[in-house]
Design a protein around this motif. Sequence first.
Motif, PDB file in Angstrom:
ATOM      1  N   ARG A   1      32.093  47.044  43.438  1.00  0.00           N
ATOM      2  CA  ARG A   1      31.515  47.178  42.098  1.00  0.00           C
ATOM      3  C   ARG A   1      31.250  48.658  41.798  1.00  0.00           C
ATOM      4  NH1 ARG A   1      29.171  42.502  39.817  1.00  0.00           N
ATOM      5  NH2 ARG A   1      27.463  43.687  38.922  1.00  0.00           N
ATOM      6  N   ARG A   2      32.331  49.397  41.591  1.00  0.00           N
ATOM      7  CA  ARG A   2      32.230  50.816  41.301  1.00  0.00           C
ATOM      8  C   ARG A   2      32.419  51.055  39.802  1.00  0.00           C
ATOM      9  NH1 ARG A   2      36.310  50.705  44.721  1.00  0.00           N
ATOM     10  NH2 ARG A   2      37.629  51.956  43.359  1.00  0.00           N
ATOM     11  N   PRO A   3      31.835  52.127  39.255  1.00  0.00           N
ATOM     12  CA  PRO A   3      32.043  52.438  37.837  1.00  0.00           C
ATOM     13  C   PRO A   3      33.537  52.564  37.536  1.00  0.00           C
ATOM     14  CG  PRO A   3      30.277  53.793  38.723  1.00  0.00           C
ATOM     15  CD  PRO A   3      30.898  53.093  39.899  1.00  0.00           C
ATOM     16  N   GLY A   4      33.974  51.866  36.505  1.00  0.00           N
ATOM     17  CA  GLY A   4      35.368  51.948  36.084  1.00  0.00           C
ATOM     18  C   GLY A   4      36.304  51.018  36.819  1.00  0.00           C
ATOM     19  N   ALA A   5      35.796  50.248  37.793  1.00  0.00           N
ATOM     20  CA  ALA A   5      36.680  49.390  38.589  1.00  0.00           C
ATOM     21  C   ALA A   5      37.342  48.311  37.739  1.00  0.00           C
ATOM     22  CB  ALA A   5      35.895  48.756  39.733  1.00  0.00           C
ATOM     23  N   GLU A   6      36.575  47.678  36.851  1.00  0.00           N
ATOM     24  CA  GLU A   6      37.151  46.612  36.027  1.00  0.00           C
ATOM     25  C   GLU A   6      38.214  47.166  35.082  1.00  0.00           C
ATOM     26  OE1 GLU A   6      35.085  43.463  34.300  1.00  0.00           O
ATOM     27  OE2 GLU A   6      33.422  43.449  35.729  1.00  0.00           O
ATOM     28  N   ALA A   7      37.959  48.309  34.486  1.00  0.00           N
ATOM     29  CA  ALA A   7      38.943  48.912  33.586  1.00  0.00           C
ATOM     30  C   ALA A   7      40.208  49.296  34.343  1.00  0.00           C
ATOM     31  CB  ALA A   7      38.344  50.137  32.899  1.00  0.00           C
ATOM     32  N   ALA A   8      40.029  49.817  35.558  1.00  0.00           N
ATOM     33  CA  ALA A   8      41.185  50.197  36.365  1.00  0.00           C
ATOM     34  C   ALA A   8      42.002  48.981  36.767  1.00  0.00           C
ATOM     35  CB  ALA A   8      40.717  50.956  37.610  1.00  0.00           C
ATOM     36  N   LEU A   9      41.335  47.871  37.082  1.00  0.00           N
ATOM     37  CA  LEU A   9      42.049  46.638  37.404  1.00  0.00           C
ATOM     38  C   LEU A   9      42.831  46.129  36.196  1.00  0.00           C
ATOM     39  CD1 LEU A   9      39.392  44.689  39.506  1.00  0.00           C
ATOM     40  CD2 LEU A   9      41.616  45.468  40.307  1.00  0.00           C
ATOM     41  N   ALA A  10      42.211  46.176  35.035  1.00  0.00           N
ATOM     42  CA  ALA A  10      42.869  45.701  33.817  1.00  0.00           C
ATOM     43  C   ALA A  10      44.108  46.525  33.493  1.00  0.00           C
ATOM     44  CB  ALA A  10      41.892  45.737  32.644  1.00  0.00           C
ATOM     45  N   ALA A  11      44.071  47.812  33.817  1.00  0.00           N
ATOM     46  CA  ALA A  11      45.190  48.699  33.488  1.00  0.00           C
ATOM     47  C   ALA A  11      46.303  48.660  34.527  1.00  0.00           C
ATOM     48  CB  ALA A  11      44.679  50.135  33.343  1.00  0.00           C
ATOM     49  N   ALA A  12      46.009  48.165  35.734  1.00  0.00           N
ATOM     50  CA  ALA A  12      46.989  48.183  36.818  1.00  0.00           C
ATOM     51  C   ALA A  12      48.124  47.196  36.552  1.00  0.00           C
ATOM     52  CB  ALA A  12      46.311  47.856  38.141  1.00  0.00           C
ATOM     53  N   THR A  13      49.351  47.635  36.755  1.00  0.00           N
ATOM     54  CA  THR A  13      50.526  46.777  36.550  1.00  0.00           C
ATOM     55  C   THR A  13      51.328  46.589  37.832  1.00  0.00           C
ATOM     56  OG1 THR A  13      51.830  48.701  35.866  1.00  0.00           O
ATOM     57  CG2 THR A  13      50.728  47.439  34.123  1.00  0.00           C
ATOM     58  N   THR A  14      50.919  47.250  38.917  1.00  0.00           N
ATOM     59  CA  THR A  14      51.600  47.139  40.200  1.00  0.00           C
ATOM     60  C   THR A  14      50.592  46.834  41.289  1.00  0.00           C
ATOM     61  OG1 THR A  14      51.332  49.492  40.735  1.00  0.00           O
ATOM     62  CG2 THR A  14      53.297  48.862  39.456  1.00  0.00           C
ATOM     63  N   PHE A  15      51.095  46.395  42.443  1.00  0.00           N
ATOM     64  CA  PHE A  15      50.200  46.133  43.559  1.00  0.00           C
ATOM     65  C   PHE A  15      49.497  47.408  44.006  1.00  0.00           C
ATOM     66  CE2 PHE A  15      49.001  45.480  47.956  1.00  0.00           C
ATOM     67  CZ  PHE A  15      48.405  44.228  47.900  1.00  0.00           C
ATOM     68  N   GLU A  16      50.236  48.518  44.001  1.00  0.00           N
ATOM     69  CA  GLU A  16      49.641  49.791  44.382  1.00  0.00           C
ATOM     70  C   GLU A  16      48.521  50.179  43.434  1.00  0.00           C
ATOM     71  OE1 GLU A  16      53.384  49.161  46.243  1.00  0.00           O
ATOM     72  OE2 GLU A  16      52.894  49.183  44.101  1.00  0.00           O
ATOM     73  N   GLY A  17      48.702  49.858  42.149  1.00  0.00           N
ATOM     74  CA  GLY A  17      47.657  50.132  41.166  1.00  0.00           C
ATOM     75  C   GLY A  17      46.413  49.313  41.421  1.00  0.00           C
ATOM     76  N   LEU A  18      46.592  48.046  41.799  1.00  0.00           N
ATOM     77  CA  LEU A  18      45.452  47.195  42.130  1.00  0.00           C
ATOM     78  C   LEU A  18      44.740  47.711  43.381  1.00  0.00           C
ATOM     79  CD1 LEU A  18      46.951  43.612  41.574  1.00  0.00           C
ATOM     80  CD2 LEU A  18      45.397  44.851  40.065  1.00  0.00           C
ATOM     81  N   GLN A  19      45.519  48.127  44.380  1.00  0.00           N
ATOM     82  CA  GLN A  19      44.924  48.689  45.596  1.00  0.00           C
ATOM     83  C   GLN A  19      44.029  49.874  45.275  1.00  0.00           C
ATOM     84  OE1 GLN A  19      48.405  49.573  48.029  1.00  0.00           O
ATOM     85  NE2 GLN A  19      47.835  47.978  49.477  1.00  0.00           N
ATOM     86  N   GLN A  20      44.542  50.776  44.453  1.00  0.00           N
ATOM     87  CA  GLN A  20      43.785  51.970  44.111  1.00  0.00           C
ATOM     88  C   GLN A  20      42.535  51.616  43.312  1.00  0.00           C
ATOM     89  OE1 GLN A  20      44.325  55.020  45.230  1.00  0.00           O
ATOM     90  NE2 GLN A  20      42.529  55.806  44.151  1.00  0.00           N
ATOM     91  N   ALA A  21      42.664  50.658  42.408  1.00  0.00           N
ATOM     92  CA  ALA A  21      41.536  50.268  41.559  1.00  0.00           C
ATOM     93  C   ALA A  21      40.400  49.656  42.366  1.00  0.00           C
ATOM     94  CB  ALA A  21      42.008  49.289  40.487  1.00  0.00           C
ATOM     95  N   ILE A  22      40.754  48.831  43.363  1.00  0.00           N
ATOM     96  CA  ILE A  22      39.712  48.088  44.081  1.00  0.00           C
ATOM     97  C   ILE A  22      39.257  48.791  45.342  1.00  0.00           C
ATOM     98  CG2 ILE A  22      41.064  46.611  45.651  1.00  0.00           C
ATOM     99  CD1 ILE A  22      38.330  45.410  43.229  1.00  0.00           C
ATOM    100  N   ASN A  23      40.139  49.586  45.974  1.00  0.00           N
ATOM    101  CA  ASN A  23      39.808  50.209  47.262  1.00  0.00           C
ATOM    102  C   ASN A  23      39.810  51.724  47.240  1.00  0.00           C
ATOM    103  OD1 ASN A  23      41.704  47.607  48.889  1.00  0.00           O
ATOM    104  ND2 ASN A  23      39.499  47.710  48.618  1.00  0.00           N
ATOM    105  N   GLY A  24      40.425  52.329  46.227  1.00  0.00           N
ATOM    106  CA  GLY A  24      40.450  53.788  46.161  1.00  0.00           C
ATOM    107  C   GLY A  24      41.074  54.447  47.374  1.00  0.00           C
ATOM    108  N   GLY A  25      42.011  53.769  48.009  1.00  0.00           N
ATOM    109  CA  GLY A  25      42.690  54.357  49.156  1.00  0.00           C
ATOM    110  C   GLY A  25      42.023  54.109  50.499  1.00  0.00           C
ATOM    111  N   CYS A  26      40.907  53.368  50.541  1.00  0.00           N
ATOM    112  CA  CYS A  26      40.184  53.105  51.794  1.00  0.00           C
ATOM    113  C   CYS A  26      40.068  51.597  52.012  1.00  0.00           C
ATOM    114  CB  CYS A  26      38.789  53.729  51.741  1.00  0.00           C
ATOM    115  SG  CYS A  26      37.741  53.311  53.148  1.00  0.00           S
ATOM    116  N   ARG A  27      40.396  51.140  53.216  1.00  0.00           N
ATOM    117  CA  ARG A  27      40.380  49.706  53.491  1.00  0.00           C
ATOM    118  C   ARG A  27      38.986  49.151  53.759  1.00  0.00           C
ATOM    119  NH1 ARG A  27      40.813  48.166  59.161  1.00  0.00           N
ATOM    120  NH2 ARG A  27      40.808  49.990  60.540  1.00  0.00           N
TER     121      ARG A  27
END
Length: 321
Positions: free
Chosen positions: A215-241
């Motif tokens: 639940r990070r600021p901007g996470a929902e907007a980033a998820l809504a804008a993502a069109t690829t799996f990599e985009g979803l990864q970045q939106a929800i995890n920001g590069g960290c597992r």
Amino acid sequence: MTRTEILAQTTWTKTRRMQALFALGLTRLEVAAAMGVGYGFVQNVYTDWVAAGGRPATLAPAATVTLATFAARPFTRRFGIELEAFGVTRTALVAELQAQGLDATVENYNHTTRPHWKAVTDGSLTGADTFELVSPILEGRDGLDAVASAGRALRHLGARLNRTCGFHAHFDAAALTIPHLRRICLNYLRLEPLIDSLVAPSRRGDTNTYCRSIRRPGAEAALAAATTFEGLQQAINGGCRYHKLNLQSFTRHGTIEFRQHHGTADAEKVTFWLRFLHCLIDFSEAHEVPANFAATTAHLAAFCPREVVTYLTRRQRELAA
């Protein structure tokens, strides 16, 4: 009345002050911090307050917000688990797993999926004789039976737990579409305050290094804008597992990983957690939890079987106590 004025009301009970803070729109974590009380206490007050008709100012009226009703499907997905604990040598653990009818070996730390159970090292754990027990790919009810056998082995050996131990669940994501994955992420994010109340305090909010909040600021907007799996990864995890919901595991294992549950050697806890996640994944195929929805365990009946809801409600009360 402002937050400061509410906190200054010395003639009010703690419950009344918490309810007033909820009405201002403060989250349960914010109320716990402001009041200097445990999260479980706050969660209980919040649940009773919502049940009595209380609604935060930031939420829609109760009558206009519901969850779509979804008939729970049989447990059929492929999955895997990782159980962290200590107090048992890996050699003894493997011997007991074999006695329980499971194929198991001792291995050093690795990320390779095996066709057998493996007892490996894990540098993040503290205690004597620490280990991580990793399952092979399991499936459906037969997989849950194997989990029960592993639980018997851990219980028989007296496996011990502390705050460094966790339980991670993987689900096969090979057939999940981008919209389905997006809804899984959104739904977990929106239900996270409720899910926090179903796990130990050490795994709530954003306090645990190995299962950070999504639940990070901007996470929902980033998820809504993502069109690829990599985009979803970045939106929800920001590069960290190291998040409660980890999409980074797809690259290595073809799975989505749920890392939030505290360590356990209890097969019943593992099984009901897996069933809850299974229902959430299925529900997310076509349904979305409304934004700013103040969910309680009672709402889980919309997509979980009765026995799952009953169990999770009991666990929530036990953890609060």
